[in-house]
Design an enzyme around this catalytic site. Structure first.
Site, PDB file in Angstrom:
ATOM      1  N   LYS A  92       2.772  11.050   7.427  1.00  0.00           N
ATOM      2  CA  LYS A  92       2.091  10.835   8.708  1.00  0.00           C
ATOM      3  C   LYS A  92       2.766  11.477   9.932  1.00  0.00           C
ATOM      4  O   LYS A  92       2.602  12.665  10.173  1.00  0.00           O
ATOM      5  CB  LYS A  92       1.872   9.345   8.952  1.00  0.00           C
ATOM      6  CG  LYS A  92       0.952   8.687   7.913  1.00  0.00           C
ATOM      7  CD  LYS A  92       0.523   7.310   8.345  1.00  0.00           C
ATOM      8  CE  LYS A  92      -0.096   6.495   7.221  1.00  0.00           C
ATOM      9  NZ  LYS A  92      -1.358   6.999   6.696  1.00  0.00           N
ATOM     10  N   PHE A 112       0.865  -1.189   0.000  1.00  0.00           N
ATOM     11  CA  PHE A 112       0.000   0.000   0.000  1.00  0.00           C
ATOM     12  C   PHE A 112       0.892   1.226   0.000  1.00  0.00           C
ATOM     13  O   PHE A 112       1.626   1.471   0.952  1.00  0.00           O
ATOM     14  CB  PHE A 112      -0.962   0.043   1.194  1.00  0.00           C
ATOM     15  CG  PHE A 112      -1.906   1.214   1.084  1.00  0.00           C
ATOM     16  CD1 PHE A 112      -3.043   1.144   0.282  1.00  0.00           C
ATOM     17  CD2 PHE A 112      -1.646   2.415   1.731  1.00  0.00           C
ATOM     18  CE1 PHE A 112      -3.895   2.240   0.135  1.00  0.00           C
ATOM     19  CE2 PHE A 112      -2.489   3.517   1.583  1.00  0.00           C
ATOM     20  CZ  PHE A 112      -3.619   3.428   0.788  1.00  0.00           C
ATOM     21  N   ASP A 151       9.454   3.029   1.600  1.00  0.00           N
ATOM     22  CA  ASP A 151       8.270   3.815   1.938  1.00  0.00           C
ATOM     23  C   ASP A 151       8.048   3.673   3.436  1.00  0.00           C
ATOM     24  O   ASP A 151       7.536   2.663   3.907  1.00  0.00           O
ATOM     25  CB  ASP A 151       7.058   3.305   1.144  1.00  0.00           C
ATOM     26  CG  ASP A 151       5.786   4.072   1.500  1.00  0.00           C
ATOM     27  OD1 ASP A 151       5.778   4.790   2.521  1.00  0.00           O
ATOM     28  OD2 ASP A 151       4.790   3.947   0.765  1.00  0.00           O
TER      29      ASP A 151
HETATM   30  C1  LIG Z   1       3.083   2.852   3.573  1.00  0.00           C
HETATM   31  C2  LIG Z   1       2.219   3.957   3.055  1.00  0.00           C
HETATM   32  N1  LIG Z   1       2.610   4.635   1.968  1.00  0.00           N
HETATM   33  C3  LIG Z   1       1.881   5.638   1.468  1.00  0.00           C
HETATM   34  C4  LIG Z   1       0.685   5.994   2.061  1.00  0.00           C
HETATM   35  C5  LIG Z   1      -0.114   7.086   1.428  1.00  0.00           C
HETATM   36  O1  LIG Z   1       0.110   8.273   2.030  1.00  0.00           O
HETATM   37  P1  LIG Z   1      -0.789   9.524   1.623  1.00  0.00           P
HETATM   38  O2  LIG Z   1      -2.168   9.185   2.098  1.00  0.00           O
HETATM   39  O3  LIG Z   1      -0.171  10.644   2.382  1.00  0.00           O
HETATM   40  O4  LIG Z   1      -0.702   9.644   0.149  1.00  0.00           O
HETATM   41  C6  LIG Z   1       0.233   5.332   3.199  1.00  0.00           C
HETATM   42  C7  LIG Z   1      -1.025   5.716   3.842  1.00  0.00           C
HETATM   43  O5  LIG Z   1      -1.551   5.054   4.700  1.00  0.00           O
HETATM   44  C8  LIG Z   1       1.026   4.286   3.706  1.00  0.00           C
HETATM   45  O6  LIG Z   1       0.633   3.585   4.784  1.00  0.00           O
END
Ligand SMILES: Cc1ncc(COP(=O)(O)O)c(C=O)c1O
Length: 285
Positions: free
Chosen positions: A135, A19, A106
């Protein structure tokens, strides 16, 4: 261009059940139909492999000279807090170096003290070529995300080539700096590590005594419990509703997995309070 890949032929290796967000390119390589369905046409150029599988990674890395990067979550959060085998990330980074491919971590979910270290990759003493944060970078109160890389990578994008209306926002930057100071001054990484150990020890007692809960896993204050029911059952959701009635908010990530990612500033008394709500809820269910 730098690696000699033909124009528009670059490929990125990603993991199944990833994700990384909800933009069109990102959902193009998701296998979550909830995020993907009806949002095409999709972006090409991604090779999907099993998570936590070094053999699959090396096979993919060897398969083509066109591979530019390997994008990976140090723990797959949204998929259900899947913690990979010890050594996976360090070995994956070494493989990327061997095949001249960028290792992209990520850490939007795992980063900034959540897992008990400033970054989850710190557990394996590696430095990603590209690091993605979000976050907790702003203490969760302001929309701030960031992509970090050394100049050799960053300078591939020339000044003025890339931008966004609110990118580089000064207020957002001030909030992020303040949040990082709090993380450091209050040693929230250590807090997450200690409270996470306590949480998993306490919940393990529940696993041992209640057949409704199969497993607890996680690192620091990023944890999940696996409910002993099928993935398409509503049991995890129903348990979350009961948890809410008893004063604790949590939500299933997928199917039968409930994730717990409480505020990093919480203390032991508050954590034990949460544990007793969870125990009470399972007893009543
Ligand atoms: C591992 C990871 N990457 C990217 C994202 C996406 O982030 P954003 O909502 O700021 O685009 C999330 C959101 O939960 C995430 O958990």
């Amino acid at each position: 261009e730098k690696k000699g890949i033909a124009e528009n032929k670059a490929e990125i290796i990603v993991c199944k059940n990833n994700f990384h967000g909800r933009t069109t390119t990102i959902i193009s390589f998701s296998n979550d139909e909830d995020a993907r369905k009806n949002f095409g046409p999709y972006t090409a150029g991604f090779i999907k492999i099993e998570y936590d599988n070094l053999e699959a990674l090396e096979t993919a890395l060897k398969s083509s000279h066109n591979i530019a990067g390997f994008l990976v979550e140090p723990i797959q959060g949204e998929a259900g807090v899947y913690v990979p085998s010890e050594g996976y990330l360090a070995k994956a980074k070494a493989l990327c170096e061997k095949y001249d491919v960028l290792f992209i971590a990520d850490e939007v979910q795992t980063g900034i003290a959540r897992t008990g270290k400033l970054l989850a990759v710190d557990y394996e003493n590696i430095t990603p070529d590209i690091l993605i944060l979000g976050k907790a970078l702003s203490g969760g109160v302001y929309p701030v995300s960031a992509v970090l890389a050394n100049n050799i990578i960053m300078n591939v994008i020339k000044p003025g080539q890339h931008g966004s209306t609110f990118g580089g926002n000064p207020l957002a930057a001030a909030v992020a700096i303040a949040a990082l100071e709090v993380i450091k001054e209050e040693d929230l990484a250590k807090n997450a590590e200690q409270l996470g150990n306590l949480f998993r020890n306490e919940i393990q007692k529940l696993v041992d005594s209640n057949s409704l809960i199969k497993k607890v896993r996680g690192k620091g204050l990023l944890n999940a419990i696996i409910i002993n029911d099928s993935e398409d059952s509503s049991t995890a959701w129903d348990i979350c509703l009961k948890l809410r009635d008893n004063g604790l908010l949590a939500k299933p990530t997928h199917g039968n997995i409930i994730r717990f990612a409480p505020p990093l500033v919480m203390n032991e008394e508050q954590l034990l309070d949460c544990v007793s709500i969870i125990k009470k809820t399972f007893k009543e269910f």
